[in-house]
Design a protein around this motif. Structure first.
Motif, mmCIF file in Angstrom:
data_model
loop_
_atom_site.group_PDB
_atom_site.id
_atom_site.type_symbol
_atom_site.label_atom_id
_atom_site.label_comp_id
_atom_site.label_asym_id
_atom_site.label_seq_id
_atom_site.Cartn_x
_atom_site.Cartn_y
_atom_site.Cartn_z
ATOM 1 N N ASN A 378 -81.752 -1.324 31.779
ATOM 2 C CA ASN A 378 -82.017 -2.108 30.659
ATOM 3 C C ASN A 378 -80.909 -2.219 29.893
ATOM 4 O O ASN A 378 -80.529 -3.521 29.410
ATOM 5 N N LEU A 379 -80.159 -1.356 29.764
ATOM 6 C CA LEU A 379 -78.645 -1.327 29.116
ATOM 7 C C LEU A 379 -77.680 -2.587 29.568
ATOM 8 O O LEU A 379 -77.309 -3.255 29.019
ATOM 9 N N ALA A 380 -77.676 -2.571 31.078
ATOM 10 C CA ALA A 380 -76.903 -3.381 31.712
ATOM 11 C C ALA A 380 -77.242 -4.856 31.896
ATOM 12 O O ALA A 380 -76.567 -5.650 31.948
ATOM 13 N N PHE A 381 -78.799 -4.998 32.130
ATOM 14 C CA PHE A 381 -79.318 -6.197 32.375
ATOM 15 C C PHE A 381 -80.271 -6.669 31.298
ATOM 16 O O PHE A 381 -80.782 -7.842 31.668
ATOM 17 N N GLY A 382 -80.761 -6.005 30.623
ATOM 18 C CA GLY A 382 -81.618 -6.577 29.547
ATOM 19 C C GLY A 382 -82.998 -6.292 30.194
ATOM 20 O O GLY A 382 -83.255 -5.296 31.199
ATOM 21 N N GLU A 383 -84.057 -6.750 29.300
ATOM 22 C CA GLU A 383 -85.477 -6.365 29.664
ATOM 23 C C GLU A 383 -86.088 -7.503 29.747
ATOM 24 O O GLU A 383 -87.541 -7.337 29.564
ATOM 25 N N ALA A 389 -88.086 -3.806 39.117
ATOM 26 C CA ALA A 389 -87.847 -5.218 39.825
ATOM 27 C C ALA A 389 -86.515 -5.601 39.571
ATOM 28 O O ALA A 389 -85.934 -5.976 40.627
ATOM 29 N N ARG A 390 -85.736 -5.170 38.635
ATOM 30 C CA ARG A 390 -84.146 -5.240 38.696
ATOM 31 C C ARG A 390 -83.666 -4.477 39.924
ATOM 32 O O ARG A 390 -82.662 -5.038 40.619
ATOM 33 N N LEU A 391 -84.271 -3.169 39.952
ATOM 34 C CA LEU A 391 -83.667 -2.345 40.988
ATOM 35 C C LEU A 391 -83.858 -2.922 42.306
ATOM 36 O O LEU A 391 -83.001 -2.944 43.346
ATOM 37 N N LEU A 392 -85.052 -3.697 42.501
ATOM 38 C CA LEU A 392 -85.633 -4.013 43.701
ATOM 39 C C LEU A 392 -84.633 -4.963 44.172
ATOM 40 O O LEU A 392 -84.404 -5.331 45.312
ATOM 41 N N VAL A 461 -63.986 10.601 39.772
ATOM 42 C CA VAL A 461 -62.874 9.682 39.756
ATOM 43 C C VAL A 461 -62.809 8.884 38.538
ATOM 44 O O VAL A 461 -61.805 8.551 37.604
ATOM 45 N N ALA A 462 -63.837 8.172 38.060
ATOM 46 C CA ALA A 462 -64.298 7.430 36.963
ATOM 47 C C ALA A 462 -64.420 8.279 35.838
ATOM 48 O O ALA A 462 -64.899 9.296 35.623
ATOM 49 N N GLN A 463 -63.317 7.760 34.613
ATOM 50 C CA GLN A 463 -63.346 8.480 33.608
ATOM 51 C C GLN A 463 -64.814 8.299 32.672
ATOM 52 O O GLN A 463 -65.091 9.005 31.633
ATOM 53 N N SER A 464 -65.515 7.224 32.780
ATOM 54 C CA SER A 464 -66.580 7.089 32.034
ATOM 55 C C SER A 464 -67.730 6.312 33.052
ATOM 56 O O SER A 464 -67.316 5.940 34.079
ATOM 57 N N LEU A 465 -68.908 6.238 32.671
ATOM 58 C CA LEU A 465 -70.136 5.762 33.378
ATOM 59 C C LEU A 465 -69.717 4.097 33.445
ATOM 60 O O LEU A 465 -69.684 3.289 32.557
ATOM 61 N N PRO A 466 -69.654 3.580 34.712
ATOM 62 C CA PRO A 466 -69.397 2.172 35.068
ATOM 63 C C PRO A 466 -70.474 1.297 34.914
ATOM 64 O O PRO A 466 -71.757 1.884 34.912
ATOM 65 N N MET A 467 -70.367 0.271 34.074
ATOM 66 C CA MET A 467 -71.453 -0.642 33.705
ATOM 67 C C MET A 467 -71.526 -1.833 34.480
ATOM 68 O O MET A 467 -72.533 -2.620 34.644
ATOM 69 N N ASP A 468 -70.380 -2.407 34.948
ATOM 70 C CA ASP A 468 -70.330 -3.730 35.465
ATOM 71 C C ASP A 468 -70.433 -3.801 36.944
ATOM 72 O O ASP A 468 -69.636 -4.196 37.834
ATOM 73 N N LEU A 469 -71.506 -3.512 37.024
ATOM 74 C CA LEU A 469 -72.034 -3.223 38.832
ATOM 75 C C LEU A 469 -73.295 -3.724 38.951
ATOM 76 O O LEU A 469 -74.010 -4.200 38.230
ATOM 77 N N ASP A 470 -73.782 -3.965 40.276
ATOM 78 C CA ASP A 470 -75.138 -4.500 40.742
ATOM 79 C C ASP A 470 -75.971 -3.333 40.508
ATOM 80 O O ASP A 470 -75.412 -2.204 40.185
#
Length: 682
Positions: A378-383, A389-392, A461-470
């Protein structure tokens, strides 16, 4: 009268010029103070620099004045400790929020960064980490995404949140456009969009933003594009009007009403139009899911037509009709249109015939997501649609486009490569990973027989949780990243490179247990380069390995270089196949998770993504050029070719590429001495 008017306007213009000159003097003083300050004192000097720069940017001609000082500003430390410190990792799509920020410092530092890149692009600033081509490429994307800043006045929201600050981005972009050229931007933008789409990425939102901006410019009578932008019609129509019934972009509800009154012939025309647009561009219109959901109540022929399926995909759909219908109802919505393309390509791959895949897809349809997974999605793609459905949508796209996975602006190439490899080679294993991560908030993998939990492992390896992903990467990568890092930690103390042990355990049994590296881990010097290359040729080149095609995708590591052949860093890729291209040149076809595989690596090495026999998502290079950037590969030690058959002349050409690029300062002293002797190779 004309003379009089000029006489009247001259004093104000002169006053404005004097004001700008005075502000520039103050800015130069502030820059000097920042440059001379010690590291711990720089934060205290920075506010004066940014405040003075803001005042300069608000003046006519201020952007040009700041461009001339861009190098001095960077060298003084204005970007120190911020995201802007590493311009090679900046993401064009993030500029919009920075430029719309109510915080003056954020707007100013973003503007300074763009002007710095303009100076690099124009050849006025030789940057240590960025070539002129890279800077120009970045600015083209930034301007495409933010075209509204060129042609639109500040909105009410901008005026409320930014006030006069809203003028700075507009001054900036007018200056960028004047320096680069309006027509060139639009035409270059269209070329750029087609180049990216040829690679069929899963994440197409940035591309859709660019197409939308082009559509806005075309529709605005105040904007004269001249003869430029002629190639944009196909892109715009693919999103906003692919068929006759939605040509004028009437809105989803109106389109639903039109579908309800159509006969079979009209529906056939709609189905064909949508399928052609989708497969031509890789973009899916929000109208397309409306049609697909409508056709679920009609015959299967129209559904296969609307998905653009060949006989392979059609047979797969007919065998799994109930599952496909459930996938469309649950995952294909106007807010998730790309799911339609993912579904079509998944059916074309025929992977549902693998016994575990269809049951795993049924599980995915009913999967209960954890609160953490729901919140992330929801945070990355909205509601606009449910998290499930978004994950599917993400699952369908990854299974349909396994080579379209990107790592985003994150150092997680290993995890992105693993997801791509599993989607490509072991789809039911990927679906198992998704279920564990999304439902259980935990993935457990094994390293040399010992379990590793993603929840019990420390940072990755990533210092923070990545958000710009599928959607799939968003949920799974944080777990994989921690496991990968933990596997590396368990190799501490072993002699040699940890990838030798980590890659086969992390990626899958098919990763070769044979391992070669051409860099000494301790010294960083080149190590047994000749032997390394002989082994690579014998393992992968069809002329030297008994014409044995590559059976499974293999992990490999490359030394990435820029267009000046300067070393940038180590990077994980997947070798997919080695074949003759249409011009009978032996090429290596590989997957690169870095979001855009088309790159110039210098010394004449330009990575191709289309036109040389590449399939969607593949990058390729002639075998010699690829070998010159390779530093790690895996192979089957029981299937080695004849090393002695490879000519020294062929190897010398590859070694020359290495010594002229990333290996220039890694040559061992003994080899360097040999190179410098009169009889040594150049």
């Amino acid at each position: 009268m004309t003379t009089h008017r000029h006489e009247q306007e001259s004093p104000p213009a002169q006053a404005a010029g004097d004001k700008l000159a005075g502000l520039c003097d103050k800015l130069d003083e502030a820059i000097a103070l920042l440059a001379n300050a010690r590291a711990f004192a720089k934060p205290g000097k920075l506010p004066r620099v940014l405040d003075t720069a803001r005042r300069v940017l608000l003046q006519e001609g201020g952007t040009a004045a700041l461009e001339r000082r861009a190098r001095a500003l960077e060298e003084a430390g204005v970007f120190l400790g911020s995201d802007w410190e590493t311009p090679q990792f900046l993401v064009p799509s993030l500029t919009t929020q920075a430029l719309k920020s109510p915080d003056a410092n954020t707007v100013v530092i973003e503007a300074i960064s763009e002007l710095r890149l303009l100076a690099v692009a124009k050849g006025e600033y030789l940057h240590p980490h960025l070539s002129a081509e890279q800077a120009h490429h970045y600015l083209t994307q930034v301007m495409a995404i933010n075209l509204w800043l060129l042609f639109g006045a500040p909105s009410e929201a901008e005026r409320e949140t930014q006030g006069r600050l809203a003028q700075i981005p507009r001054h900036l972009f007018r200056h960028l456009a004047e320096r680069i050229g309006y027509e060139y931007i639009i035409d270059r933008l269209i070329d750029e969009i087609w180049r990216i789409l040829q690679q069929r990425p899963i994440q197409v939102e940035p591309v859709k933003q660019m197409v939308t901006q082009i559509a806005v410019c075309q529709a605005n009578p105040e904007i004269d594009l001249g003869i430029s932008g002629q190639g944009a019609d196909r892109l715009v129509s693919s999103l906003y009007g692919p068929t006759r019934a939605c040509r004028e972009d009437p809105g989803l509800e109106v389109y639903r009403e039109r579908l309800a009154s159509m006969d079979s012939a009209a529906l056939q025309g709609e189905a064909t139009g949508f399928a052609r647009a989708m497969h031509d561009t890789g973009l899916v219109s929000p109208y397309h899911p409306v049609l697909l959901r409508h056709l679920l109540e009609h015959n299967d022929h129209l559904l296969t037509e609307a998905l653009g399926l060949s006989s392979t995909g059609r047979d797969c759909l007919l065998c799994y009709r109930e599952l496909v219908s459930a996938l469309i109802r649950s995952g294909v919505h106007p807010a998730t249109p790309q799911a339609a393309y993912g579904l079509a390509l998944m059916l074309e791959r025929g992977i549902l015939y693998q016994p575990p895949v269809a049951p795993a897809m049924w599980r995915q349809l009913g999967l209960t997501l954890s609160e953490w997974a729901k919140a992330r999605l929801n945070l990355a793609f909205g509601e606009s649609v449910s998290p499930r459905a978004r994950l599917l949508e993400g699952v369908l796209c990854m299974l349909g486009l396994p080579l379209g996975v990107g790592q985003g602006n994150n150092p997680t190439c290993q995890s992105a490569r693993a997801l791509s490899m599993w989607a490509y080679n072991d789809p039911d294993y990927l679906l198992q990973m998704v279920a564990w991560a999304a439902r259980d908030d935990e993935i457990i993998m094994h390293f040399e027989g010992q379990p590793i939990s993603s929840m019990e492992s420390s940072g990755g390896v990533a210092q923070s949780l990545p958000m710009d992903l599928d959607p799939v990467s968003l949920i799974v990568v944080p777990h994989l990243d921690r496991i990968y890092a933990e596997m590396g930690r368990r190799c501490i103390g072993r002699e040699g490179d940890p990838h030798r042990w980590v890659n086969p355990e992390f990626h899958g049994w098919w990763s070769g247990r044979g391992f070669r590296i051409n860099v000494d881990v301790t010294s960083g010097r080149l190590h047994e380069l000749d032997t390394f290359l002989r082994h690579f040729y014998a393992s992968y080149h069809p002329y030297y390995n008994g014409n044995q095609p590559l059976i499974h995708p293999q992990p490999a590591g490359i030394a990435v270089t820029d267009s000046a052949a300067r070393f940038i860093g180590w990077h994980a890729i997947t070798v997919l196949r080695v074949n003759l291209d249409p011009s009978d040149t032996m090429r290596v076809y590989f997957y690169n998770p870095n979001n855009d595989s088309g790159q110039d690596w210098g010394d004449g090495i330009k990575v191709s993504t289309a036109g040389n026999g590449e399939r969607f998502g593949e990058a390729s290079l002639p075998f010699e050029q690829f070998a010159s950037r390779l530093y790690i590969f895996h192979y089957d030690p029981l299937e080695r070719g004849e090393l002695a058959q490879i000519t020294q002349e062929e190897l010398d050409r590859v070694i020359g590429y290495v010594h002229r690029s990333w290996g220039a300062d890694r040559v061992p002293p003994t080899d360097l001495q040999a190179l410098q002797e009169p009889g040594g190779a150049p």
